[in-house]
Design a protein around this motif. Structure first.
Motif, PDB file in Angstrom:
ATOM      1  N   ASN A  70     -10.010 -14.212   1.107  1.00  0.00           N
ATOM      2  CA  ASN A  70      -8.697 -13.594   0.918  1.00  0.00           C
ATOM      3  C   ASN A  70      -8.895 -12.125   0.543  1.00  0.00           C
ATOM      4  OD1 ASN A  70      -6.131 -12.833   0.307  1.00  0.00           O
ATOM      5  ND2 ASN A  70      -5.730 -14.451  -1.199  1.00  0.00           N
ATOM      6  N   TYR A  71      -8.534 -11.245   1.490  1.00  0.00           N
ATOM      7  CA  TYR A  71      -8.751  -9.806   1.262  1.00  0.00           C
ATOM      8  C   TYR A  71      -7.479  -9.105   0.785  1.00  0.00           C
ATOM      9  CZ  TYR A  71     -13.191 -10.414   3.694  1.00  0.00           C
ATOM     10  OH  TYR A  71     -14.451 -10.828   4.067  1.00  0.00           O
TER      11      TYR A  71
ATOM     12  N   ILE B  74      -4.529  -4.315  -1.444  1.00  0.00           N
ATOM     13  CA  ILE B  74      -3.750  -3.772  -2.561  1.00  0.00           C
ATOM     14  C   ILE B  74      -4.502  -2.621  -3.224  1.00  0.00           C
ATOM     15  CG2 ILE B  74      -2.844  -4.282  -4.860  1.00  0.00           C
ATOM     16  CD1 ILE B  74      -2.256  -7.113  -3.877  1.00  0.00           C
ATOM     17  N   LEU B  75      -5.807  -2.802  -3.431  1.00  0.00           N
ATOM     18  CA  LEU B  75      -6.616  -1.751  -4.041  1.00  0.00           C
ATOM     19  C   LEU B  75      -6.641  -0.500  -3.174  1.00  0.00           C
ATOM     20  CD1 LEU B  75      -8.554  -0.803  -6.245  1.00  0.00           C
ATOM     21  CD2 LEU B  75     -10.431  -1.891  -4.976  1.00  0.00           C
ATOM     22  N   LEU B  76      -6.814  -0.695  -1.857  1.00  0.00           N
ATOM     23  CA  LEU B  76      -6.820   0.457  -0.939  1.00  0.00           C
ATOM     24  C   LEU B  76      -5.473   1.166  -0.947  1.00  0.00           C
ATOM     25  CD1 LEU B  76      -8.800  -1.021   2.101  1.00  0.00           C
ATOM     26  CD2 LEU B  76      -9.609   0.660   0.435  1.00  0.00           C
ATOM     27  N   GLY B  77      -4.390   0.372  -1.009  1.00  0.00           N
ATOM     28  CA  GLY B  77      -3.059   0.973  -1.057  1.00  0.00           C
ATOM     29  C   GLY B  77      -2.863   1.810  -2.308  1.00  0.00           C
ATOM     30  N   VAL B  78      -3.334   1.272  -3.457  1.00  0.00           N
ATOM     31  CA  VAL B  78      -3.217   2.011  -4.723  1.00  0.00           C
ATOM     32  C   VAL B  78      -4.031   3.288  -4.670  1.00  0.00           C
ATOM     33  CG1 VAL B  78      -3.757   1.926  -7.198  1.00  0.00           C
ATOM     34  CG2 VAL B  78      -2.715  -0.055  -6.080  1.00  0.00           C
TER      35      VAL B  78
ATOM     36  N   ILE C  29      -4.334   9.164  -4.110  1.00  0.00           N
ATOM     37  CA  ILE C  29      -4.817  10.368  -3.412  1.00  0.00           C
ATOM     38  C   ILE C  29      -3.659  11.231  -2.948  1.00  0.00           C
ATOM     39  CG2 ILE C  29      -6.001  11.145  -1.320  1.00  0.00           C
ATOM     40  CD1 ILE C  29      -7.863   8.722  -1.636  1.00  0.00           C
ATOM     41  N   ILE C  30      -2.612  10.574  -2.385  1.00  0.00           N
ATOM     42  CA  ILE C  30      -1.440  11.326  -1.908  1.00  0.00           C
ATOM     43  C   ILE C  30      -0.743  12.033  -3.058  1.00  0.00           C
ATOM     44  CG2 ILE C  30       0.860  11.063  -0.894  1.00  0.00           C
ATOM     45  CD1 ILE C  30      -0.313   8.778   0.786  1.00  0.00           C
ATOM     46  N   LEU C  31      -0.564  11.306  -4.168  1.00  0.00           N
ATOM     47  CA  LEU C  31       0.075  11.924  -5.334  1.00  0.00           C
ATOM     48  C   LEU C  31      -0.761  13.077  -5.881  1.00  0.00           C
ATOM     49  CD1 LEU C  31       1.380   8.749  -7.215  1.00  0.00           C
ATOM     50  CD2 LEU C  31       2.748  10.469  -6.015  1.00  0.00           C
TER      51      LEU C  31
END
Length: 314
Positions: free
Chosen positions: A271-272, A277-281, A286-288
């Motif tokens: 289950n990845y 979720i970690l990559l999204g955070v 990074i964007i912020l």
């Protein structure tokens, strides 16, 4: 000697020889050969007494029941549609021991192919029958022994459950004495350190733990996948009628490699979701961060431009 509930129950002085016999019937229209053998009792991984091993090993096992029998094993013939009487003897060991020695005399067809049947799912099953009569040996005036159960180890593995092959753990249970308590009920509870929401419960009935034996008590994870971490097992056995119980505790760990191995063998895919979720955070951070950096840089550039204009006016 007497026969109690289909068991040979032998009580006598050390060194006494007891003669026994059993009748084997052949209902087929042909001569048949059968194997007779006496073996030491053990507990199989289903929690049932078994007598089919020619060699039973356990650190606490000092006397093999098969060594008390004469003959230990033999092949005999039974004519068609007749019965044969097999005679053998058990010699009560001269060496003093407490409790009961347990074994069994087993009869099965010799060198016969199993009869095939097809299960509902299309699987071919070959059936071979055998019949065992338990033997209990006790010395006159010999002391009884209380059961001493312990958990040798708990290891991850694959467990056969009603839902099929599942990941789980195997707790190796040891009885270190010549005691037999009959059918025991059991309840296993597994918890995970640092995770109060995790709990696995397994209940089983009719657990027959032979004297001086060890067996693997299986605990299924069900639809859950194995996860690396530190765990605790609490296993409770209860005697018939609830007159006595034994509570066993054991800490154990599951590694990442073992979790991945047995999840794969059970057909559970990794289950990845946690990784996405970690990559999204991280992407959001990074964007912020980039937005804040660019905003500060623009403010600095505007401030520098305003300062230059003011100086020229002077």
């Amino acid at each position: 000697m007497n026969i109690d509930g289909g068991n040979y129950v032998i009580t006598g002085e050390p060194g006494k020889k007891v003669d026994l016999q059993l009748i084997v019937m052949n209902k087929e229209n042909k001569n048949r050969q059968f194997m007779y053998m006496v073996n030491t009792a053990y507990t199989n991984d289903s929690g049932q007494l078994a007598y089919d091993k020619t060699k039973v090993t356990d650190p606490a096992l000092k006397i093999q029941v098969k060594n008390t029998a004469s003959p230990k094993k033999t092949v005999f013939s039974v004519p068609a549609n007749t019965a044969a009487t097999i005679k053998f003897s058990i010699t009560i060991p001269k060496k003093a021991f407490k409790g009961y020695l347990m074994g069994g005399v087993t009869i099965y067809p010799y060198k016969e192919k199993g009869k095939g049947t097809v299960a509902s799912n299309g699987t071919l099953i070959k059936n071979k029958f055998s019949y065992s009569i338990p033997i209990q040996i006790h010395q006159v005036n010999g002391e009884n022994e209380d059961a001493k159960y312990s958990v040798n180890s708990v290891k991850p593995g694959n467990v056969t459950a009603s839902s099929g092959n599942t990941p789980g753990v195997l707790a190796n249970i040891h009885n270190s004495t010549n005691s037999y308590m009959g059918d025991l009920s059991s309840k296993a509870v597994v918890t995970k350190k640092g995770d109060k929401s995790f709990k696995i419960t397994e209940t089983k009935n009719n657990q027959e733990i032979a004297p001086t034996t060890n067996y693997n008590y299986s605990i299924s994870w069900g639809k859950k996948s194995l996860q690396a971490g530190d765990y605790h097992l609490k296993l409770t056995y209860t005697a018939p009628g609830g007159l006595k119980n034994w509570v066993l505790n054991k800490d154990f760990s599951i590694t990442n490699n073992d979790a991945a191995k047995y999840n794969k063998l059970a057909g559970i895919k990794p289950n990845y979701l946690w990784l996405w979720i970690l990559l999204g955070v991280l992407a959001l951070a990074i964007i912020l961060g980039l937005g804040i950096y660019l905003g500060k840089r623009n403010n600095n550039n505007n401030n520098n431009g305003n300062n230059t204009t003011r100086r020229r006016r002077r």
